[in-house]
Design a protein around this motif. Structure first.
Motif, PDB file in Angstrom:
ATOM      1  N   ASP A   1      37.229  47.490  40.781  1.00 20.79           N
ATOM      2  CA  ASP A   1      37.469  46.115  40.854  1.00 20.79           C
ATOM      3  C   ASP A   1      35.849  45.445  41.392  1.00 20.79           C
ATOM      4  O   ASP A   1      36.596  44.462  41.838  1.00 20.79           O
ATOM      5  N   ALA A   2      34.416  45.537  41.692  1.00 18.31           N
ATOM      6  CA  ALA A   2      34.352  44.847  41.792  1.00 18.31           C
ATOM      7  C   ALA A   2      33.997  43.619  40.910  1.00 18.31           C
ATOM      8  O   ALA A   2      33.796  42.358  41.370  1.00 18.31           O
ATOM      9  N   THR A   3      33.755  44.504  40.437  1.00 17.04           N
ATOM     10  CA  THR A   3      33.676  42.933  38.716  1.00 17.04           C
ATOM     11  C   THR A   3      34.639  41.959  38.034  1.00 17.04           C
ATOM     12  O   THR A   3      34.356  40.945  37.968  1.00 17.04           O
ATOM     13  N   GLY A   4      36.122  42.677  37.750  1.00 18.78           N
ATOM     14  CA  GLY A   4      36.415  41.703  37.635  1.00 18.78           C
ATOM     15  C   GLY A   4      38.179  42.268  38.140  1.00 18.78           C
ATOM     16  O   GLY A   4      37.719  42.548  39.164  1.00 18.78           O
ATOM     17  N   SER A   5      38.863  41.704  37.466  1.00 17.18           N
ATOM     18  CA  SER A   5      40.486  41.812  37.969  1.00 17.18           C
ATOM     19  C   SER A   5      41.265  42.579  37.198  1.00 17.18           C
ATOM     20  O   SER A   5      42.219  42.115  36.716  1.00 17.18           O
TER      21      SER A   5
END
Lengths: 222, 222
Positions: free
Chosen positions: A218-222
């Motif tokens: 989850d580097a991009t979203g949560s």
């Protein structure tokens, strides 16, 4: 005592795999219901999610009992702690499959996903189902090739997730605002689903190799 | 040995509270950046999130070390296991504050939230910030009145989240599809944020009273 302890640990692993199997079933059924706008199928996914929650609670109780009674150390301790975390990821995956089903129920008899992005969603759902299947296989076999496959599938899903946003922002997007919201949420649910699969894979990899990957889910979203 | 053990447990509690304080700061700064379309503020939230992640990892290591070396039982064991779970909820809250900041950065110099729903978002952000503050106070004092306040705030946020979807579905909604997506995601992030606060509160309540509430966080969303 020693043998009982081994049996307890094995049971913990079996129960975790059982939860993973239910999650696999849930996401498969959620995809089928989404694609057919099948309200009964959706309701089944929603009601079945309670079983996943119950199993997770009972597994967590078992894990805490093992910690209390057996005071495991070293690899066994890491396994029990990782199992607690994996069960919580799997429980979230079950929730996310349920959310997809809830969208299907909410919009019935309409389809949630409008024509222009149906192919993208089929690909995303296929990948999510395969992630769930690979999680089952990984837990059953501890063969890290399944973890590598989960990594690859997760990347596919991230790319598909971005392409959904691109479709929404394109000049020819003509869906209603409510549909835009549904599409956004459905895409987000599937992206989160596979990301949780990724974190299960990271934990199994850690248990097998003893090394913690630098990747953070989850580097991009949560 | 016994005293060292107490000191270890206390340090665990202090570190958990420290993470909660960073989360509180993150969501406050994320709100400020969102409302002012402040890209530098947003970038600060994004980069600061790494500290939360590091602290959580080090706290988890500590917790596992305590389990390995001290083999706690009864209340102490429940506390250590609950701390592992609460730290993971807090880490997610940090991620979600970061996601709000990422939306701000993505749309800069535009505002993420269009005029018609700004008041709703201010209320949601205010509630999320207060949840984070109440989590800090709850961890510091173990006074369950803070948990009750978190429950109430969570209900407010759920109602606001629904009202965002209602605004999007209303005939006078005129935002672009991309903005509709942003609004959907921002609302979802804030709803998830407070829901994680709720699950921290449920765990503290369990530790203090020994009773597990029937409430399951996230009955509505994921």
């Amino acid at each position: 005592m020693r043998e009982l302890y081994r049996a307890d640990l094995e049971r913990l692993g079996r129960d975790l795999t059982e939860i993973a199997r239910l999650v696999h079933r849930a996401v498969m059924d959620a995809q089928a219901a989404l694609e057919a706008a099948d309200v009964h199928g959706a309701e089944r996914v929603i009601s079945e999610d309670a079983r996943i929650d119950q199993l997770q609670e009972s597994l967590d109780e078992q894990a805490v009992r093992i910690l209390a009674l057996q005071a495991p150390v070293a690899t066994d301790l890491r396994t029990v702690v990782a199992t607690l975390r994996m069960s919580s990821s799997l429980e979230r995956m079950g929730d996310l499959a349920r959310h997809v089903a809830q969208l299907t129920r909410l919009r019935y008899p309409e389809h949630v996903i409008p024509e222009p992005v149906r192919t993208v969603f089929t690909a995303m759902c296929d990948a999510a189902v395969e992630v769930a299947e690979e999680v089952v296989l990984l837990l059953e076999t501890q063969d890290l090739a399944h973890g590598d496959r989960i990594d690859a599938l997760n990347e596919d899903v991230n790319a598909l997730h971005v392409s959904v946003f691109r479709a929404i922002a394109a000049p020819d997007w003509s869906a209603t605002p409510a549909t835009t919201t549904d599409v956004t949420l459905a895409s987000r649910y599937l992206e989160r689903f596979t990301d949780h699969g990724l974190s299960v894979a990271a934990k199994v990899r850690y248990l097998v190799t003893g090394e913690w990957a630098t990747h953070r889910p989850d580097a991009t979203g949560s």
